[in-house]
Design a protein around this motif. Structure first.
Motif, PDB file in Angstrom:
ATOM      1  N   TRP A 245      -7.282 -25.745  43.205  1.00  0.00           N
ATOM      2  CA  TRP A 245      -7.830 -27.101  43.059  1.00  0.00           C
ATOM      3  C   TRP A 245      -7.092 -27.919  41.997  1.00  0.00           C
ATOM      4  N   LYS A 246      -6.517 -27.207  41.027  1.00  0.00           N
ATOM      5  CA  LYS A 246      -5.689 -27.851  40.007  1.00  0.00           C
ATOM      6  C   LYS A 246      -6.412 -28.971  39.246  1.00  0.00           C
ATOM      7  N   ILE A 247      -7.529 -28.604  38.671  1.00  0.00           N
ATOM      8  CA  ILE A 247      -8.193 -29.527  37.746  1.00  0.00           C
ATOM      9  C   ILE A 247      -8.070 -28.920  36.343  1.00  0.00           C
ATOM     10  N   GLY A 248      -7.359 -29.613  35.479  1.00  0.00           N
ATOM     11  CA  GLY A 248      -7.194 -29.165  34.100  1.00  0.00           C
ATOM     12  C   GLY A 248      -7.565 -30.284  33.162  1.00  0.00           C
ATOM     13  N   TRP A 249      -7.423 -30.039  31.860  1.00  0.00           N
ATOM     14  CA  TRP A 249      -7.751 -31.090  30.903  1.00  0.00           C
ATOM     15  C   TRP A 249      -7.090 -30.879  29.550  1.00  0.00           C
ATOM     16  N   VAL A 250      -7.060 -31.987  28.815  1.00  0.00           N
ATOM     17  CA  VAL A 250      -6.560 -32.023  27.445  1.00  0.00           C
ATOM     18  C   VAL A 250      -7.705 -32.523  26.578  1.00  0.00           C
ATOM     19  N   CYS A 251      -7.942 -31.879  25.444  1.00  0.00           N
ATOM     20  CA  CYS A 251      -8.865 -32.412  24.436  1.00  0.00           C
ATOM     21  C   CYS A 251      -8.067 -32.572  23.151  1.00  0.00           C
ATOM     22  N   ALA A 252      -8.059 -33.764  22.594  1.00  0.00           N
ATOM     23  CA  ALA A 252      -7.237 -34.036  21.414  1.00  0.00           C
ATOM     24  C   ALA A 252      -7.741 -35.311  20.746  1.00  0.00           C
ATOM     25  N   PRO A 253      -7.359 -35.523  19.480  1.00  0.00           N
ATOM     26  CA  PRO A 253      -7.738 -36.780  18.819  1.00  0.00           C
ATOM     27  C   PRO A 253      -7.231 -37.993  19.610  1.00  0.00           C
ATOM     28  N   PRO A 254      -7.872 -39.161  19.438  1.00  0.00           N
ATOM     29  CA  PRO A 254      -7.557 -40.326  20.282  1.00  0.00           C
ATOM     30  C   PRO A 254      -6.071 -40.686  20.362  1.00  0.00           C
ATOM     31  N   ALA A 255      -5.362 -40.687  19.240  1.00  0.00           N
ATOM     32  CA  ALA A 255      -3.957 -41.134  19.289  1.00  0.00           C
ATOM     33  C   ALA A 255      -3.106 -40.163  20.103  1.00  0.00           C
ATOM     34  N   LEU A 256      -3.401 -38.881  19.998  1.00  0.00           N
ATOM     35  CA  LEU A 256      -2.659 -37.898  20.799  1.00  0.00           C
ATOM     36  C   LEU A 256      -3.046 -38.015  22.274  1.00  0.00           C
ATOM     37  N   THR A 257      -4.330 -38.210  22.544  1.00  0.00           N
ATOM     38  CA  THR A 257      -4.787 -38.330  23.936  1.00  0.00           C
ATOM     39  C   THR A 257      -4.132 -39.537  24.607  1.00  0.00           C
ATOM     40  N   VAL A 258      -4.051 -40.645  23.901  1.00  0.00           N
ATOM     41  CA  VAL A 258      -3.416 -41.850  24.476  1.00  0.00           C
ATOM     42  C   VAL A 258      -1.942 -41.585  24.774  1.00  0.00           C
ATOM     43  N   ALA A 259      -1.278 -40.907  23.850  1.00  0.00           N
ATOM     44  CA  ALA A 259       0.149 -40.620  24.061  1.00  0.00           C
ATOM     45  C   ALA A 259       0.335 -39.744  25.300  1.00  0.00           C
TER      46      ALA A 259
END
Ligand code: PMP
Ligand code: GLN
Length: 390
Positions: A245-259
Motif C-alpha cells: 500500500w506504501k503509506i509512510g510518514w515523516v514526523c519532524a519540527p515544522p521547518a524540517l517538515t516544510v523542507a
C-alpha cells in the motif's frame, strides 16, 4: 555492470537484491525467505476500510500533507506509544512509504557533497537516496557480538571518527534491518550527544517500531534535546502487513517538515488516497492488535532461529524486525552471495546475502539474512529443506 544511459551517481545500483532474490524464488519454486513481505494480509477491518473509502469516493488527490484524519492518527500514535507530541498540521507529512520519505528527506536536506554518517549493514535505498541527492555516505560498521550471543555492537570512536566538517546528518535505523538490532537508550544517547556536539540532524527510520521482541523501541526524538533536530520516518507496511500500500510518514519540527514536503511534492505529490483512510483506522486499533502482532512475530522469529541453528548456521538472534542474520562459515563456505545464488538448487530455499548492505565487503561477505514474516508452515518447510544442507 555499467549501464550506458545511467548517470554516474547511480552506476552500480542495478537491480535491488530483493527483486533479484524474489525472481530467483519464482523461477525455481524455492521457499522465499529473502524479500521481507508477509504472506498473510493484515486485519480485515483495515482492508474493509480501504474498500469503503473507495466506495465513499475518496479517489482523487488527497492534500499534499496527507488527509487530516491520518495525520491526526499518526500524531495520536506517537503520543500513545512514546509520549511524543507532534502537531498534525505542521509536523506530520504522509509519504509514499518510508522509501519516499527517505528520498525526499535526503533531497531536501543535502547540498552536493554533504556527508551522511550511517551504520552498515544498511537498507539499500539509503545509499541510492543519498546518491540521488548528491550526498556522500560515511559508514560505521555494526559488528556481530564476538561470542555469538547478544546484539550487534558499534565502536563509539568509529562513529566519532566518521564525523567531519562536511557531515550534515546521522541516518539511523532502529529496529535495524538486516541485523535485527534494537538500539538501546544508552546507545541512542551516545549518538545523540555526538549529533548535538557537532550540530547534526538525525534522521531515523523506525519502520519496524512494532516489531521488537527483546528490550523496547526508543525513538530518537524522545531523547532530551533531540526533538528539534530529529526527523522520524515510519510506515504502515510492516506494522499492518500491507507492504504494497506504501503509506509512510515523516514526523519532524515544522521547518524540517516544510523542507521535506517541498521535495516530496515533486516526487509523487500525493499517493494512496483510500489507503490513507484505511491506515488511519489501523493506527487507532486497540492495544490488543499491537500486542498479538508482536507476539506472533516473536514466535515466528524463535521458530526460524531454532531451525537455522539446527541446520548448522551460527545464528545472531534478532531483538526485533522481520529478519535473522546467520553466519555460513560453519558450512566451510564464506561467500554469502554465491551461497544464496545456489541455495535454491541445493535445497529449495531463498535468502539474501548481507554483503550487499556493506561498503566494507569483508565485514559482511559470510553473512546471510532470512525473513520469518511467513506462515509457520512455510518456515517449517524451509527448515525441513535446510536440514539437507551438508
Ligand atoms: N526502511 C527499512 C529499514 C526497510 O526495511 C524498508 C522495507 N520495507 C523500508 C524502509 C521501506 O519501507 P516502505 O515499504 O514503507 O517504503
Ligand atoms: N524491506 C524489504 C526487505 O528488506 C524489501 C523491500 C523491497 O523489496 N524494496 O526485504
Amino acid at each position: 555492470m555499467s549501464q550506458p544511459h545511467l548517470v554516474q551517481r547511480l552506476q552500480g545500483f542495478g537491480t535491488t537484491i530483493f527483486a533479484e532474490m524474489s525472481a530467483l524464488a519464482n523461477e525455481t519454486g524455492a521457499v522465499n525467505l529473502g524479500q521481507g513481505f508477509p504472506d498473510t494480509d493484515g486485519p480485515d477491518e483495515i482492508s474493509e476500510a480501504a474498500i469503503q473509502a473507495i466506495r465513499d469516493g475518496h479517489n482523487q488527490y488527497p492534500p499534499v500533507l496527507g488527509i487530516p484524519s491520518l495525520r491526526a492518527a499518526i500524531a495520536d500514535h506517537q503520543q500513545r506509544f512514546y509520549g511524543l507530541t507532534f502537531d498534525p498540521d505542521t509536523e506530520v507529512l504522509v509519504t509514499a512509504g518510508a522509501t519516499e520519505a527517505l528520498a525526499a528527506t535526503m533531497l531536501a536536506l543535502l547540498e552536493t557533497g554533504d556527508e551522511v554518517v550511517m551504520f552498515e549493514p544498511y537498507y539499500d535505498s539509503y545509499a541510492a537516496a543519498i546518491a540521488m541527492a548528491g550526498g556522500v555516505r560515511k559508514v560505521v560498521t555494526l559488528r556481530p557480538p564476538a561470542d555469538g550471543a547478544g546484539p550487534y555492537v558499534f565502536e563509539l570512536d568509529e562513529l566519532r571518527a566518521a564525523i567531519t566538517p562536511r557531515s550534515k546528518l546521522i541516518l539511523l535505523n532502529t529496529p535495524h534491518n538486516p541485523t535485527g538490532k534494537v538500539f538501546c537508550a544508552a546507545e541512542l544517547r551516545s549518538i545523540a550527544d555526538l549529533a548535538i556536539e557537532h550540530d547534526l540532524l538525525v534522521v531515523t527510520d523506525e519502520v519496524y517500531e512494532h516489531l521488537v521482541f527483546t528490550g523496547q523501541h526508543v525513538p530518537m526524538a524522545s531523547l532530551d534535546d533531540m526533538a528539534d533536530r530529529t526527523v522520524t520516518i515510519s510506515s504502515a507496511g510492516k506494522t499492518f502487513s500491507f507492504t504494497g500500500w506504501k503509506i509512510g510518514w515523516v514526523c519532524a519540527p515544522p521547518a524540517l517538515t516544510v523542507a521535506i514536503k517541498t521535495a516530496k511534492q515533486f516526487l509523487t505529490f500525493v499517493n494512496g488516497a483510500p489507503f490513507q483512510h484505511a491506515i488511519a483506522v489501523g493506527l487507532n486499533l486497540g492495544d490488543g492488535f499491537y500486542e498479538s502482532f508482536t507476539a506472533d512475530m516473536a514466535a515466528k522469529s524463535e521458530r526460524l532461529a531454532a531451525g537455522l541453528d539446527h541446520a548448522g548456521f551460527t545464528v545472531f538472534e534478532p531483538e526485533g524486525t522481520y529478519f535473522i542474520t546467520t553466519d555460513i562459515r560453519p558450512f566451510g563456505e564464506s561467500d554469502g552471495y554465491e551461497f544464496c545464488r545456489t541455495l535454491p538448487e541445493r535445497c529449495g530455499v531463498v535468502a539474501v546475502p548481507n554483503v550487499v548492505f556493506y561498503d566494507n565487503k569483508p565485514e559482511g561477505q559470510h553473512l546471510i539474512r532470512w525473513t520469518f514474516c511467513k506462515k509457520f508452515e512455510v518456515i517449517d518447510a524451509a527448515v525441513e529443506r535446510l536440514k539437507t544442507l551438508a
